[in-house]
Each structure stands twice: as C-alpha cells, then as structure tokens.
Design an enzyme around this catalytic site. Structure first.
Site, PDB file in Angstrom:
ATOM      1  N   ALA A 194       0.857  -1.200   0.000  1.00 47.79           N
ATOM      2  CA  ALA A 194       0.000   0.000   0.000  1.00 47.79           C
ATOM      3  C   ALA A 194       0.884   1.237   0.000  1.00 47.79           C
ATOM      4  O   ALA A 194       0.791   2.101   0.867  1.00 47.79           O
ATOM      5  CB  ALA A 194      -0.925  -0.024   1.207  1.00 47.79           C
ATOM      6  N   GLY A 195       1.771   1.309  -1.010  1.00 48.78           N
ATOM      7  CA  GLY A 195       2.645   2.473  -1.142  1.00 48.78           C
ATOM      8  C   GLY A 195       2.144   3.371  -2.265  1.00 48.78           C
ATOM      9  O   GLY A 195       0.947   3.430  -2.562  1.00 48.78           O
TER      10      GLY A 195
ATOM     11  N   GLY B 157       2.318   2.989  -5.341  1.00 47.80           N
ATOM     12  CA  GLY B 157       1.608   2.230  -6.370  1.00 47.80           C
ATOM     13  C   GLY B 157       0.364   1.537  -5.829  1.00 47.80           C
ATOM     14  O   GLY B 157      -0.719   1.616  -6.405  1.00 47.80           O
TER      15      GLY B 157
ATOM     16  N   SER C 204      -1.002  -5.120   3.464  1.00 49.90           N
ATOM     17  CA  SER C 204       0.202  -4.311   3.678  1.00 49.90           C
ATOM     18  C   SER C 204       0.982  -4.909   4.839  1.00 49.90           C
ATOM     19  O   SER C 204       0.417  -5.626   5.667  1.00 49.90           O
ATOM     20  CB  SER C 204      -0.201  -2.870   4.013  1.00 49.90           C
ATOM     21  OG  SER C 204       0.940  -2.120   4.381  1.00 49.90           O
TER      22      SER C 204
ATOM     23  N   ALA D 137       2.317  -9.930   3.477  1.00 51.26           N
ATOM     24  CA  ALA D 137       2.351 -11.179   2.701  1.00 51.26           C
ATOM     25  C   ALA D 137       3.660 -11.887   3.016  1.00 51.26           C
ATOM     26  O   ALA D 137       4.735 -11.313   2.837  1.00 51.26           O
ATOM     27  CB  ALA D 137       2.253 -10.879   1.216  1.00 51.26           C
TER      28      ALA D 137
ATOM     29  N   CYS E  81      17.683   4.353  -8.598  1.00 49.38           N
ATOM     30  CA  CYS E  81      16.961   5.538  -8.126  1.00 49.38           C
ATOM     31  C   CYS E  81      18.010   6.624  -7.866  1.00 49.38           C
ATOM     32  O   CYS E  81      18.574   6.683  -6.774  1.00 49.38           O
ATOM     33  CB  CYS E  81      16.252   5.118  -6.844  1.00 49.38           C
ATOM     34  SG  CYS E  81      15.001   6.218  -6.300  1.00 49.38           S
TER      35      CYS E  81
ATOM     36  N   GLY F 199       7.230   8.137  -9.970  1.00 49.47           N
ATOM     37  CA  GLY F 199       5.838   8.155  -9.542  1.00 49.47           C
ATOM     38  C   GLY F 199       4.823   8.139 -10.672  1.00 49.47           C
ATOM     39  O   GLY F 199       3.879   7.353 -10.661  1.00 49.47           O
TER      40      GLY F 199
ATOM     41  N   CYS G 181       9.331  13.804 -13.483  1.00 50.05           N
ATOM     42  CA  CYS G 181       9.859  13.864 -12.117  1.00 50.05           C
ATOM     43  C   CYS G 181      10.189  15.287 -11.677  1.00 50.05           C
ATOM     44  O   CYS G 181      10.644  16.097 -12.479  1.00 50.05           O
ATOM     45  CB  CYS G 181      11.116  12.992 -12.035  1.00 50.05           C
ATOM     46  SG  CYS G 181      11.486  12.511 -10.368  1.00 50.05           S
TER      47      CYS G 181
HETATM   48  P1  FAD Z   1       6.573   1.778  -2.124  1.00 49.14           P
HETATM   49  O1  FAD Z   1       6.044   3.160  -2.126  1.00 49.14           O
HETATM   50  O2  FAD Z   1       7.874   1.506  -1.429  1.00 49.14           O
HETATM   51  O3  FAD Z   1       5.435   0.863  -1.513  1.00 49.14           O
HETATM   52  C1  FAD Z   1       5.562  -0.521  -1.344  1.00 49.14           C
HETATM   53  C2  FAD Z   1       4.744  -0.918  -0.116  1.00 49.14           C
HETATM   54  O4  FAD Z   1       4.679  -2.338  -0.046  1.00 49.14           O
HETATM   55  C3  FAD Z   1       5.371  -0.438   1.187  1.00 49.14           C
HETATM   56  O5  FAD Z   1       4.389   0.158   1.980  1.00 49.14           O
HETATM   57  C4  FAD Z   1       5.903  -1.716   1.804  1.00 49.14           C
HETATM   58  O6  FAD Z   1       5.909  -1.635   3.218  1.00 49.14           O
HETATM   59  C5  FAD Z   1       4.898  -2.728   1.284  1.00 49.14           C
HETATM   60  N1  FAD Z   1       5.369  -4.125   1.325  1.00 49.14           N
HETATM   61  C6  FAD Z   1       6.617  -4.584   1.068  1.00 49.14           C
HETATM   62  N2  FAD Z   1       6.656  -5.913   1.223  1.00 49.14           N
HETATM   63  C7  FAD Z   1       5.427  -6.302   1.587  1.00 49.14           C
HETATM   64  C8  FAD Z   1       4.844  -7.565   1.923  1.00 49.14           C
HETATM   65  N3  FAD Z   1       5.569  -8.691   1.902  1.00 49.14           N
HETATM   66  N4  FAD Z   1       3.539  -7.604   2.262  1.00 49.14           N
HETATM   67  C9  FAD Z   1       2.788  -6.480   2.266  1.00 49.14           C
HETATM   68  N5  FAD Z   1       3.276  -5.263   1.976  1.00 49.14           N
HETATM   69  C10 FAD Z   1       4.585  -5.182   1.632  1.00 49.14           C
HETATM   70  N6  FAD Z   1       9.641   9.166  -7.744  1.00 49.14           N
HETATM   71  C11 FAD Z   1       9.142  10.308  -8.267  1.00 49.14           C
HETATM   72  O7  FAD Z   1       8.454  10.266  -9.274  1.00 49.14           O
HETATM   73  N7  FAD Z   1       9.402  11.530  -7.695  1.00 49.14           N
HETATM   74  C12 FAD Z   1      10.155  11.639  -6.574  1.00 49.14           C
HETATM   75  O8  FAD Z   1      10.382  12.737  -6.087  1.00 49.14           O
HETATM   76  C13 FAD Z   1      10.671  10.448  -5.985  1.00 49.14           C
HETATM   77  N8  FAD Z   1      11.411  10.527  -4.869  1.00 49.14           N
HETATM   78  C14 FAD Z   1      11.883   9.375  -4.308  1.00 49.14           C
HETATM   79  C15 FAD Z   1      12.642   9.478  -3.136  1.00 49.14           C
HETATM   80  C16 FAD Z   1      13.162   8.332  -2.569  1.00 49.14           C
HETATM   81  C17 FAD Z   1      13.968   8.453  -1.319  1.00 49.14           C
HETATM   82  C18 FAD Z   1      12.937   7.071  -3.167  1.00 49.14           C
HETATM   83  C19 FAD Z   1      13.507   5.802  -2.560  1.00 49.14           C
HETATM   84  C20 FAD Z   1      12.191   6.966  -4.318  1.00 49.14           C
HETATM   85  C21 FAD Z   1      11.642   8.107  -4.915  1.00 49.14           C
HETATM   86  N9  FAD Z   1      10.872   8.046  -6.081  1.00 49.14           N
HETATM   87  C22 FAD Z   1      10.385   9.208  -6.617  1.00 49.14           C
HETATM   88  C23 FAD Z   1      10.651   6.765  -6.789  1.00 49.14           C
HETATM   89  C24 FAD Z   1       9.275   6.095  -6.506  1.00 49.14           C
HETATM   90  O9  FAD Z   1       8.229   7.013  -6.781  1.00 49.14           O
HETATM   91  C25 FAD Z   1       9.155   5.614  -5.064  1.00 49.14           C
HETATM   92  O10 FAD Z   1      10.159   4.685  -4.790  1.00 49.14           O
HETATM   93  C26 FAD Z   1       7.799   4.980  -4.744  1.00 49.14           C
HETATM   94  O11 FAD Z   1       7.649   4.896  -3.345  1.00 49.14           O
HETATM   95  C27 FAD Z   1       7.638   3.599  -5.345  1.00 49.14           C
HETATM   96  O12 FAD Z   1       6.320   3.165  -5.137  1.00 49.14           O
HETATM   97  P2  FAD Z   1       5.972   1.612  -4.898  1.00 49.14           P
HETATM   98  O13 FAD Z   1       4.520   1.551  -4.624  1.00 49.14           O
HETATM   99  O14 FAD Z   1       6.533   0.801  -5.993  1.00 49.14           O
HETATM  100  O15 FAD Z   1       6.791   1.232  -3.582  1.00 49.14           O
END
Ligand code: FAD
Length: 426
Positions: free
Chosen positions: A9-10, A12, A34, A78, A162, A323, A356
């Site tokens: 629940a991030g 995405g 989550s 999970a 990243c 994002g 971005c």
């Molecule tokens: P996440 O947001 O990390 O969400 C994944 C979720 O899944 C988390 O809540 C995690 O706890 C959960 N999860 C993991 N394993 C499990 C499991 N086994 N069971 C249940 N839940 C689980 N992109 C941009 O476009 N602009 C920006 O300014 C930008 N800044 C960034 C800054 C940083 C420091 C980083 C690291 C990345 C940035 N990014 C940015 C890139 C990207 O947008 C982010 O990494 C974004 O959070 C990715 O989204 P996601 O949903 O893939 O992962």
C-alpha cells in the site's frame, strides 16, 4: 464475485486499490495486504532527514482511507505468494485466496550486497532515506553531525536504479548547511555508478548532464562517476572508479562524518525465487499489459516490476521507476483486470513516461522523458525555484488524494492532458 488482492500500500498499491475499486463490478471484493498500517509519501523522506518535514505530515493510516471506499484491509503482510494455488500466505500463517493478484510491494533494499552499507540498525555505517523510519534516524544523526561537521559522501551504489533522490539529498544537505552557515566546514563528494552526472539511469534527459554538473560545481560538490563502492567502514568509504571500458581506473578511500548512499533494489522475500513469476533479482516479470506471462491472473505495478536497464553502462545502472510512470502502470492494470472480469482480453498499455520533480532545497529540477528509452518525443529538463514549490504542493495534493480515497480526479486528468502527458498508450 471476484476477489482482487493487492499486496503493498505504497505509492503504487494505494492508488491501485482506489482505481480498482472504481473500475471493478459492485459485487467484486478488493483487499489490500500491507506489512504496515501506515502509508508514507516516500518522495518527502529527504526533507524528513533534515527536519524540514515531520513524519506526521507525510504519513497516514491506511485502514480508514480504504474503509471509506469499502476496500478490505489487513496489515499482516504477505509472507509468501503461492501462485499455483491462487493464495497469499499472510504474516500470521493464515491464507487469502484471490482471483486476481496485484503485486505492488516496492523494493527490498539490498544493503547486504556491500559490506558496511546501510543504517546502523542493519550493521551499516551510512544513512538511508528510502523509508521514513530510516529518514527519522538519519535526521537524529544529522543533528549530531551539524554540531560537529566534517566530510560528507553521498550518492548511489552500483546496481541502484533511483538516482534522483541522491542528487536531491546532496543539494538539500548543501542548502541546509548554508542556512546554518557551516557549509565551509563540509567537503562534499558525490559517488555514483552512473557513467556521467545527470545520466539518472535514463541515458540523460535533455541537458541533465550540463545542468546538474553546473549545479554541483556551483555548490562545490565534487563527484566520482563509474564508481563501484566496495566496502564501507565507520567513517571510510572504499570506492573504485572505472574507465568507460569497465576497467578499474583509480581506488579512492573517502573519509566521511555523514554519508547517505542509495542501495540497489531487489524483489521482496514473499515472491523471491518463484519460477516464472520473478527474474533472478526477484522483480516481477510482466508483459505489455502489466500481467505476468506465466500466471495470467497476477499483475504488478511500481518499483517491484522487472524493467531492463535503458542502456549498457560500464558499472550496472538500473532504470528508475518514478511516480508518474507507476501511476500509468496502475491505470493500465485496473482497466486490464476489468477487461478480464468481463471475459475480454487486456488491451491497455501503460506509457511508462518518466516525469519527475527533484528538490534542491532552494530550487529544483524537473524532467519529462517520453518515452523512457531514448530517442524520445519529449526530452525536457529544467531548473528553477518553481520546482521546490511544485514539489511541496504535489506532496500535499497526493496526501489529500489518498486520505480522500481518490486516485486521479478529473482536474488532474485535464492538467496532464494540457501538458501532453498520457498514462495509456494509443
Ligand atoms: P513503495 O512506495 O515503497 O510501496 C511498497 C509498499 O509495499 C510499502 O508500503 C511496503 O511496506 C509494502 N510491502 C513490502 N513488502 C510487503 C509484503 N511482503 N507484504 C505487504 N506489503 C509489503 N519518484 C518520483 O516520481 N518523484 C520523486 O520525487 C521520488 N522521490 C523518491 C525518493 C526516494 C527516497 C525514493 C527511494 C524513491 C523516490 N521516487 C520518486 C521513486 C518512486 O516514486 C518511489 O520509490 C515509490 O515509493 C515507489 O512506489 P511503490 O509503490 O513501488 O513502492
């Protein structure tokens, strides 16, 4: 009735839940799994690390936001996906059966691949901004550091994908130190696996090389590119700089009093090593419809999907998943699952456009790369104070959207349309 389960629940997973609920049939059930009860806005972590933002401002409870839209929620996490049985094993050993699964777990942070990399709690000597918990620790250490300043080493290790946040954090620290009038006491070195400054894992965007080199020179930040970080000890980083043909050029031992290095990413344990579901690094294999080629009722969005590097580089450099690109994956996935519910083949393809905003503290840079792999139709990179303000506004806007349980209101669609940015191909 179909059961659609979303893991993660991030950035995405949460919009995925809202878009899926809006597109699914009323009788279908949507459940989010989550491993944490809270959502945090990852792009604001660099601000938390210098105390420009409280974690409370960028964090919210997931359950109530999902309940508003009648989406089920568990924070048990999970433990393992069992794709042959259409079952997710949860953290307490119980199981959740699904008709469709969306994997949105983000990355596992591969600190263990370099001795000494990562926060002290993981046995390392560097700070991290990848998670808000890490950023809170980085902030505590930042407060100690500014009382007794010294050299900083900042950047991204080999295999990282990243790079934007590494530049962002270097510039933010520079701005914070200037405000404290102690910048003159802090030599700063930027260490990166990228072949040149501004590559960003994208082969550069517009004049990103020129603009970022100039910004680094202007801020007295030295850099080492084609860098492989081999080990880190307390206050010492061992880095081998390479030539363009990949041969070692020079060994550096860099002293530091404060360091933040972005790690490489890999897939989370819940899916790692599942034949046909993941690649050797544990990233989810998907086709052009965000769907796994072997397990056709499994889709994936976000950082956890397998995307090849944009180009070969002397030191491995991954492609970023930003994002907006993630949002385009979410929209395509929601439409394709709806098609499958209706017994039709998937047709929607995400644009994967990289859009971005990177904050520099006092100004910032923005880029648009359409498509992600060059040559491109739109290749735009710009610097200005407006980016800093736009990034603040975007954080507040995104948090409001998530609390309200909406993914993309009509006015957002209109703004993006005006800018010529599309989520879906065709
Ligand atoms: P996440 O947001 O990390 O969400 C994944 C979720 O899944 C988390 O809540 C995690 O706890 C959960 N999860 C993991 N394993 C499990 C499991 N086994 N069971 C249940 N839940 C689980 N992109 C941009 O476009 N602009 C920006 O300014 C930008 N800044 C960034 C800054 C940083 C420091 C980083 C690291 C990345 C940035 N990014 C940015 C890139 C990207 O947008 C982010 O990494 C974004 O959070 C990715 O989204 P996601 O949903 O893939 O992962």
């Amino acid at each position: 009735m179909a059961h659609i389960v979303i893991i993660g629940a991030g950035i995405g997973g949460l919009p995925m839940a809202f878009e899926m609920r809006a597109l699914a049939r009323p009788q279908d059930k949507v459940t989010v799994v989550s491993n944490t009860p809270t959502f945090h806005f990852v792009p604001s972590n660099p601000w938390v690390a210098v105390n420009w933002r409280d974690r409370d401002a960028i964090e919210m409870d997931i359950g109530p936001a999902l309940a508003k839209r009648k989406i089920e929620f568990t924070a048990l996490g999970a433990k393992r996906v069992h794709p042959d049985e259409n079952r997710v094993e949860l953290g307490d050993g119980s199981s959740l059966r699904y008709d469709f699964l969306v994997i949105a777990t983000g990355p596992k942070l591969a600190f263990d691949e370099i001795p000494g990399l990562g926060p002290a709690a993981m046995g390392g000597h560097t700070q991290s901004i990848c998670h808000v918990d890490h950023a809170v620790v980085a902030e505590k250490n930042w407060q100690s550091f500014v009382k007794n300043p010294g050299p900083i080493v900042v950047g991204a290790v080999q295999g990282a994908s990243c790079y934007g946040p590494a530049y962002e954090f270097a510039m933010i620290m520079d701005t914070d130190l200037k405000r404290r009038k102690i910048r003159d006491k802090v030599p700063m070195t930027f260490v990166t696996a990228e072949p040149y400054i501004g590559h960003l894992g994208l082969g550069g965007v517009g004049d990103s090389k020129g603009i970022l080199e100039s910004a680094m020179r202007d801020r007295h930040i030295k850099w080492i590119c084609n860098a492989k970080t081999t080990k880190i000890e307390a206050g010492k980083m061992y880095v081998t700089e390479h030539n363009d043909d990949g041969t070692p050029k020079k060994d550096h031992v860099l002293d530091f009093k404060y360091s933040m290095m972005l790690p490489a990413f890999k897939g989370v344990d819940a899916v790692f090593g599942i034949e046909g579901l993941t690649n050797p690094r544990g990233f989810i294999l998907i086709d052009e419809f965000q769907r796994n080629p072997k397990f056709k009722n499994i889709y994936s969005v976000g950082v956890c999907v397998a995307i090849p590097p944009v180009e070969a580089t002397p030191i491995p450099v991954g492609a970023p998943k930003t994002g907006y690109m993630i949002e385009s994956m979410v929209t395509a996935t929601a439409h394709n699952i709806r098609s499958a519910l209706d017994g039709q083949a998937p047709v929607k393809k995400a644009t994967w456009n990289a859009v971005c905003l990177a904050d520099f503290g006092d100004s910032g840079v923005a880029f648009v790369a359409l498509p992600q792999i060059p040559p491109r139709n739109v290749n735009w990179f710009s610097e200005g104070k407006w980016v800093h303000l736009a990034k603040i506004a975007f954080e507040k806007y995104f948090m409001r959207k998530m609390k309200a349980g909406t993914s993309e209101p009509i006015y957002e669609q209109l703004v993006l349309k005006t800018l010529g940015i599309k989520k879906l191909k065709g």
